[in-house]
Design a protein around this motif. Structure first.
Motif, PDB file in Angstrom:
ATOM      1  N   ASN A 276       0.812  -1.225   0.000  1.00  0.00           N
ATOM      2  CA  ASN A 276       0.000   0.000   0.000  1.00  0.00           C
ATOM      3  C   ASN A 276       0.843   1.272   0.000  1.00  0.00           C
ATOM      4  OD1 ASN A 276       0.985   0.084   2.596  1.00  0.00           O
ATOM      5  ND2 ASN A 276      -1.011  -0.051   3.606  1.00  0.00           N
ATOM      6  N   HIS A 277       2.170   1.119  -0.079  1.00  0.00           N
ATOM      7  CA  HIS A 277       3.104   2.246  -0.236  1.00  0.00           C
ATOM      8  C   HIS A 277       2.974   3.281   0.876  1.00  0.00           C
ATOM      9  CE1 HIS A 277       3.926   0.566  -4.171  1.00  0.00           C
ATOM     10  NE2 HIS A 277       2.645   0.659  -4.496  1.00  0.00           N
ATOM     11  N   ASP A 278       2.781   2.796   2.117  1.00  0.00           N
ATOM     12  CA  ASP A 278       2.708   3.735   3.234  1.00  0.00           C
ATOM     13  C   ASP A 278       4.028   3.836   3.987  1.00  0.00           C
ATOM     14  OD1 ASP A 278       2.815   1.324   4.560  1.00  0.00           O
ATOM     15  OD2 ASP A 278       1.059   1.692   5.831  1.00  0.00           O
ATOM     16  N   GLY A 279       5.067   3.174   3.475  1.00  0.00           N
ATOM     17  CA  GLY A 279       6.381   3.255   4.080  1.00  0.00           C
ATOM     18  C   GLY A 279       6.632   2.257   5.192  1.00  0.00           C
ATOM     19  N   VAL A 280       5.637   1.405   5.502  1.00  0.00           N
ATOM     20  CA  VAL A 280       5.767   0.419   6.576  1.00  0.00           C
ATOM     21  C   VAL A 280       5.253  -0.925   6.067  1.00  0.00           C
ATOM     22  CG1 VAL A 280       5.056  -0.231   8.906  1.00  0.00           C
ATOM     23  CG2 VAL A 280       5.447   2.176   8.356  1.00  0.00           C
ATOM     24  N   SER A 327     -17.454 -12.554 -10.861  1.00  0.00           N
ATOM     25  CA  SER A 327     -16.418 -12.252 -11.845  1.00  0.00           C
ATOM     26  C   SER A 327     -15.152 -11.766 -11.153  1.00  0.00           C
ATOM     27  CB  SER A 327     -16.910 -11.173 -12.817  1.00  0.00           C
ATOM     28  OG  SER A 327     -16.998  -9.914 -12.170  1.00  0.00           O
ATOM     29  N   TYR A 328     -14.037 -12.023 -11.788  1.00  0.00           N
ATOM     30  CA  TYR A 328     -12.759 -11.596 -11.211  1.00  0.00           C
ATOM     31  C   TYR A 328     -12.682 -10.079 -11.118  1.00  0.00           C
ATOM     32  CZ  TYR A 328      -7.769 -11.046 -10.434  1.00  0.00           C
ATOM     33  OH  TYR A 328      -6.543 -10.693  -9.906  1.00  0.00           O
ATOM     34  N   ASP A 329     -13.212  -9.389 -12.110  1.00  0.00           N
ATOM     35  CA  ASP A 329     -13.188  -7.926 -12.074  1.00  0.00           C
ATOM     36  C   ASP A 329     -13.896  -7.396 -10.841  1.00  0.00           C
ATOM     37  OD1 ASP A 329     -11.749  -7.789 -14.389  1.00  0.00           O
ATOM     38  OD2 ASP A 329     -13.447  -7.247 -15.686  1.00  0.00           O
ATOM     39  N   LEU A 330     -15.022  -7.998 -10.473  1.00  0.00           N
ATOM     40  CA  LEU A 330     -15.749  -7.557  -9.289  1.00  0.00           C
ATOM     41  C   LEU A 330     -14.933  -7.845  -8.041  1.00  0.00           C
ATOM     42  CD1 LEU A 330     -18.230  -6.479  -7.837  1.00  0.00           C
ATOM     43  CD2 LEU A 330     -19.206  -8.788  -7.919  1.00  0.00           C
ATOM     44  N   VAL A 331     -14.372  -9.044  -7.940  1.00  0.00           N
ATOM     45  CA  VAL A 331     -13.559  -9.394  -6.779  1.00  0.00           C
ATOM     46  C   VAL A 331     -12.405  -8.415  -6.625  1.00  0.00           C
ATOM     47  CG1 VAL A 331     -12.040 -11.144  -5.761  1.00  0.00           C
ATOM     48  CG2 VAL A 331     -14.174 -11.836  -6.868  1.00  0.00           C
ATOM     49  N   LEU A 332     -11.726  -8.124  -7.720  1.00  0.00           N
ATOM     50  CA  LEU A 332     -10.569  -7.232  -7.670  1.00  0.00           C
ATOM     51  C   LEU A 332     -10.984  -5.823  -7.249  1.00  0.00           C
ATOM     52  CD1 LEU A 332      -7.542  -7.608  -8.180  1.00  0.00           C
ATOM     53  CD2 LEU A 332      -7.896  -6.700 -10.489  1.00  0.00           C
ATOM     54  N   SER A 333     -12.155  -5.389  -7.682  1.00  0.00           N
ATOM     55  CA  SER A 333     -12.618  -4.044  -7.321  1.00  0.00           C
ATOM     56  C   SER A 333     -12.955  -3.929  -5.839  1.00  0.00           C
ATOM     57  CB  SER A 333     -13.853  -3.676  -8.152  1.00  0.00           C
ATOM     58  OG  SER A 333     -15.001  -4.421  -7.753  1.00  0.00           O
ATOM     59  N   LEU A 334     -13.276  -5.052  -5.190  1.00  0.00           N
ATOM     60  CA  LEU A 334     -13.626  -5.055  -3.777  1.00  0.00           C
ATOM     61  C   LEU A 334     -12.431  -5.352  -2.877  1.00  0.00           C
ATOM     62  CD1 LEU A 334     -16.945  -7.122  -4.016  1.00  0.00           C
ATOM     63  CD2 LEU A 334     -16.765  -4.649  -3.620  1.00  0.00           C
ATOM     64  N   ALA A 335     -11.343  -5.811  -3.455  1.00  0.00           N
ATOM     65  CA  ALA A 335     -10.185  -6.249  -2.677  1.00  0.00           C
ATOM     66  C   ALA A 335      -9.417  -5.064  -2.108  1.00  0.00           C
ATOM     67  CB  ALA A 335      -9.259  -7.096  -3.542  1.00  0.00           C
ATOM     68  N   THR A 336      -8.772  -5.286  -0.956  1.00  0.00           N
ATOM     69  CA  THR A 336      -7.832  -4.303  -0.437  1.00  0.00           C
ATOM     70  C   THR A 336      -6.578  -4.319  -1.315  1.00  0.00           C
ATOM     71  OG1 THR A 336      -6.712  -5.882   1.011  1.00  0.00           O
ATOM     72  CG2 THR A 336      -8.666  -4.742   1.900  1.00  0.00           C
ATOM     73  N   THR A 337      -5.713  -3.358  -1.106  1.00  0.00           N
ATOM     74  CA  THR A 337      -4.477  -3.305  -1.885  1.00  0.00           C
ATOM     75  C   THR A 337      -3.658  -4.581  -1.710  1.00  0.00           C
ATOM     76  OG1 THR A 337      -4.408  -0.898  -1.608  1.00  0.00           O
ATOM     77  CG2 THR A 337      -2.377  -1.974  -2.314  1.00  0.00           C
ATOM     78  N   THR A 338      -3.596  -5.067  -0.482  1.00  0.00           N
ATOM     79  CA  THR A 338      -2.822  -6.278  -0.211  1.00  0.00           C
ATOM     80  C   THR A 338      -3.483  -7.501  -0.825  1.00  0.00           C
ATOM     81  OG1 THR A 338      -1.997  -5.311   1.843  1.00  0.00           O
ATOM     82  CG2 THR A 338      -1.818  -7.696   1.612  1.00  0.00           C
ATOM     83  N   GLN A 339      -4.792  -7.608  -0.704  1.00  0.00           N
ATOM     84  CA  GLN A 339      -5.501  -8.734  -1.318  1.00  0.00           C
ATOM     85  C   GLN A 339      -5.342  -8.712  -2.834  1.00  0.00           C
ATOM     86  OE1 GLN A 339      -9.361  -7.846   0.377  1.00  0.00           O
ATOM     87  NE2 GLN A 339      -9.270  -9.613   1.756  1.00  0.00           N
ATOM     88  N   ALA A 340      -5.407  -7.521  -3.423  1.00  0.00           N
ATOM     89  CA  ALA A 340      -5.230  -7.404  -4.876  1.00  0.00           C
ATOM     90  C   ALA A 340      -3.839  -7.858  -5.291  1.00  0.00           C
ATOM     91  CB  ALA A 340      -5.479  -5.963  -5.312  1.00  0.00           C
ATOM     92  N   ALA A 341      -2.832  -7.545  -4.477  1.00  0.00           N
ATOM     93  CA  ALA A 341      -1.465  -7.972  -4.791  1.00  0.00           C
ATOM     94  C   ALA A 341      -1.368  -9.496  -4.808  1.00  0.00           C
ATOM     95  CB  ALA A 341      -0.490  -7.391  -3.772  1.00  0.00           C
ATOM     96  N   ILE A 342      -2.040 -10.145  -3.870  1.00  0.00           N
ATOM     97  CA  ILE A 342      -2.031 -11.614  -3.841  1.00  0.00           C
ATOM     98  C   ILE A 342      -2.749 -12.169  -5.065  1.00  0.00           C
ATOM     99  CG2 ILE A 342      -2.763 -13.671  -2.585  1.00  0.00           C
ATOM    100  CD1 ILE A 342      -2.631 -12.031  -0.013  1.00  0.00           C
ATOM    101  N   LEU A 343      -3.946 -11.663  -5.332  1.00  0.00           N
ATOM    102  CA  LEU A 343      -4.743 -12.192  -6.437  1.00  0.00           C
ATOM    103  C   LEU A 343      -4.042 -12.002  -7.773  1.00  0.00           C
ATOM    104  CD1 LEU A 343      -8.236 -10.904  -5.261  1.00  0.00           C
ATOM    105  CD2 LEU A 343      -7.469 -13.285  -5.296  1.00  0.00           C
ATOM    106  N   GLU A 344      -3.469 -10.840  -7.988  1.00  0.00           N
ATOM    107  CA  GLU A 344      -2.766 -10.585  -9.246  1.00  0.00           C
ATOM    108  C   GLU A 344      -1.481 -11.403  -9.338  1.00  0.00           C
ATOM    109  OE1 GLU A 344      -4.008  -7.408 -11.790  1.00  0.00           O
ATOM    110  OE2 GLU A 344      -4.939  -9.330 -11.267  1.00  0.00           O
ATOM    111  N   GLY A 345      -0.766 -11.499  -8.206  1.00  0.00           N
ATOM    112  CA  GLY A 345       0.476 -12.270  -8.210  1.00  0.00           C
ATOM    113  C   GLY A 345       0.253 -13.749  -8.448  1.00  0.00           C
ATOM    114  N   LEU A 346      -0.748 -14.322  -7.786  1.00  0.00           N
ATOM    115  CA  LEU A 346      -1.040 -15.742  -7.994  1.00  0.00           C
ATOM    116  C   LEU A 346      -1.630 -15.986  -9.377  1.00  0.00           C
ATOM    117  CD1 LEU A 346      -2.446 -16.859  -4.512  1.00  0.00           C
ATOM    118  CD2 LEU A 346      -0.216 -17.374  -5.516  1.00  0.00           C
TER     119      LEU A 346
END
Length: 492
Positions: A276-280, A327-346
């Motif tokens: 989430n690029h918050d520095g931590v 749909s994946y698009d809906l899931v991705l739109s509801l995901a947090t930044t961290t969840q989106a990173a997992i879904l896109e990475g996997l």
């Protein structure tokens, strides 16, 4: 239908003490409690010792106040040889080749020594853990934080009617069950924060620690508790090896602590997973990094997922809730930044594309399970075929190699070691064999679990949205408080 879900909303709603949702008090002190090691020397591997030492290095590098830092490990301060270590490189090459081609490499280089963890408070016997809570835990007050790290063995529940009551295996073949351990946490003061990282087999049973007594029917604990687990309650976890080479370790805490410290356990820098690029780098982001990076059999989970499994559900019939086939698009739109990173990475790792990837992942998972249940014997690998061929050639040259303790075999490992090593390495097929044998073999189990990881994260995205749609403001606030706790960090 993608699959039938057994997740249902709890009909009973227990009132949680208002302290759970109150503003966070200023933190007074950190308390660190490590429970590590095996249940006996034969079950106390070097990796467990190294996991503890790695965690202590991370604490040192983070410059946290370690006034309250207690470690319970295996047999405690006893001087006995309690640790199992294995370093095949300490064995002469002739012996290693003899074992590889004519005997067995099992336990080659295995030895025992006393553990090297300094200033342990005691052994992991259950009475010592109870005593810590009686003597130290009782001194904690609101605002203090307990950071618990368990790197041990664990066992599934012995009661099929209570499958989440899994155990931490402790010294001298004893154990602590989930419900007993949660009872110890229940004795801490209201307002104490608890963050747990547990990597033992079947550790996911301890996700119930967010409830009083580990029982969902008794409601959420008034303490702020969150936790991260190597795997679910009904699966073993990766790790636990006597190997001393830490570069070969691939268990959960290897990646979790690396993510938080920015350095691997061997000291190499890693790119911080600050999604989430918050520095931590938060605990949640370290967990996500582990899900993405660890090529293991593990199915990591965290406490917010446990909460959703109790208090949310998928659509049934004409419900306004979301199904687990969205749909994946809906899931991705509801995901947090961290969840989106997992879904896109996997998705990238698994070559999942398009809007139907949840269904595609489920089909791939089911197909992998079907193959895993096959009784068909796996074909002999190319490296094994070459190994048998090389061994056969030398048995024709030295028939005595049929028994590795034959006097000639012993000579070939001692007075004639140079001759033996040269003969093996000059064999026309040895170079090709070595290349094949040293190349990691694909593991369908590790590949298959990544589909499971993908679906579990997607399910939690959908269940979180459904929790909001169900409209129970108290439950929503509890969930958000739990997510906020998981988003904490070592320094916070």
């Amino acid at each position: 239908m993608r699959r039938t879900s057994s997740r249902t909303i709890r009909l009973s709603c227990c009132v949680v003490a208002s302290a759970l949702l109150a503003p966070l008090p200023a933190r007074a002190a950190d308390y660190f409690l490590t429970i590590g090691g095996g249940y006996s020397p034969a079950g106390n591997q070097a990796s467990l010792e190294n996991n503890v030492l790695f965690f202590q290095r991370v604490l040192d590098e983070t410059n946290l106040d370690q006034t309250h830092n207690d470690i319970f490990f295996s047999d405690g301060s006893s001087s006995g040889a309690d640790l199992q270590v294995m370093d095949p490189q300490t064995i002469p090459k002739a012996n290693r080749l003899m074992a590889e081609f004519f005997g067995s490499r099992s336990s080659l280089g295995l030895s025992y020594r006393n553990h090297r963890i300094a200033e342990v408070r005691g052994s992991t016997r259950p009475e010592n853990i109870r005593k810590w809570f009686d003597e130290v835990g009782v001194t904690m007050t609101a605002g203090d934080r307990l950071l618990l790290f368990v790197t041990a063995h664990g066992n599934k529940s012995a009661d099929s009617k209570d499958p989440y009551n899994t155990t931490i295996a402790t010294w001298n073949n004893s154990s602590i069950k989930m419900r007993e351990f949660v009872g110890l946490l229940d004795g801490l003061a209201v307002g104490v924060d608890v963050v747990a990282i547990m990597v033992q087999c079947h550790s996911g049973g301890f996700a119930k620690l967010i409830y009083n007594g580990g029982d969902p029917d008794r409601g959420l604990s008034p303490q702020r508790r969150c936790a991260f687990f190597a795997t679910v309650h009904d699966r073993p976890a990766a790790g636990c090896t006597p190997e001393v080479d830490e570069s070969s370790y691939v268990e959960y805490s290897t990646y979790f602590w690396a993510a938080l410290s920015g350095r691997s356990r061997t000291g190499d820098p890693i790119h911080p997973p600050d999604y989430n690029h918050d520095g931590v780098v938060s605990f949640d982001e370290a967990h996500a990094y582990t899900i993405l990076t660890a090529d293991t059999i593990d199915l990591p989970i965290k406490t917010s997922g446990e909460f959703l499994s109790q208090y949310s559900k998928f659509a049934e019939g004409d419900s306004e809730l979301l199904s687990n086939e969205e749909s994946y698009d809906l899931v991705l739109s509801l995901a947090t930044t961290t969840q989106a990173a997992i879904l896109e990475g996997l998705s990238e790792q698994l070559n999942l594309t398009g809007n139907d990837r949840l269904v595609d992942a489920w089909k791939a998972l089911e197909e992998g399970r079907r193959r895993g249940r096959s009784r068909r014997r796996a074909p002999e690998s190319s490296s094994e075929q070459l190994r048998r061929k090389i061994a056969g050639d030398f048995k024709r040259k030295w028939p005595e190699l049929a028994n590795v303790v034959n006097p000639v075999s012993i000579e070939l490992m001692t007075s004639r070691a140079a001759e033996f090593v040269a003969a093996i390495e000059k064999h026309r097929d040895y170079k090709r064999y070595r290349e094949l044998a040293d190349t990691p073999k694909p593991d369908s189990t590790k590949q298959n679990v990544k589909y499971d990881r993908f679906l579990r994260v997607a399910d939690n995205v959908l269940l979180a949205e459904n929790l909001r749609r169900l409209g129970d403001e108290e439950r929503i606030a509890q969930y958000e408080a739990l997510v906020a706790a998981e988003s904490g960090s070592l320094a916070q």
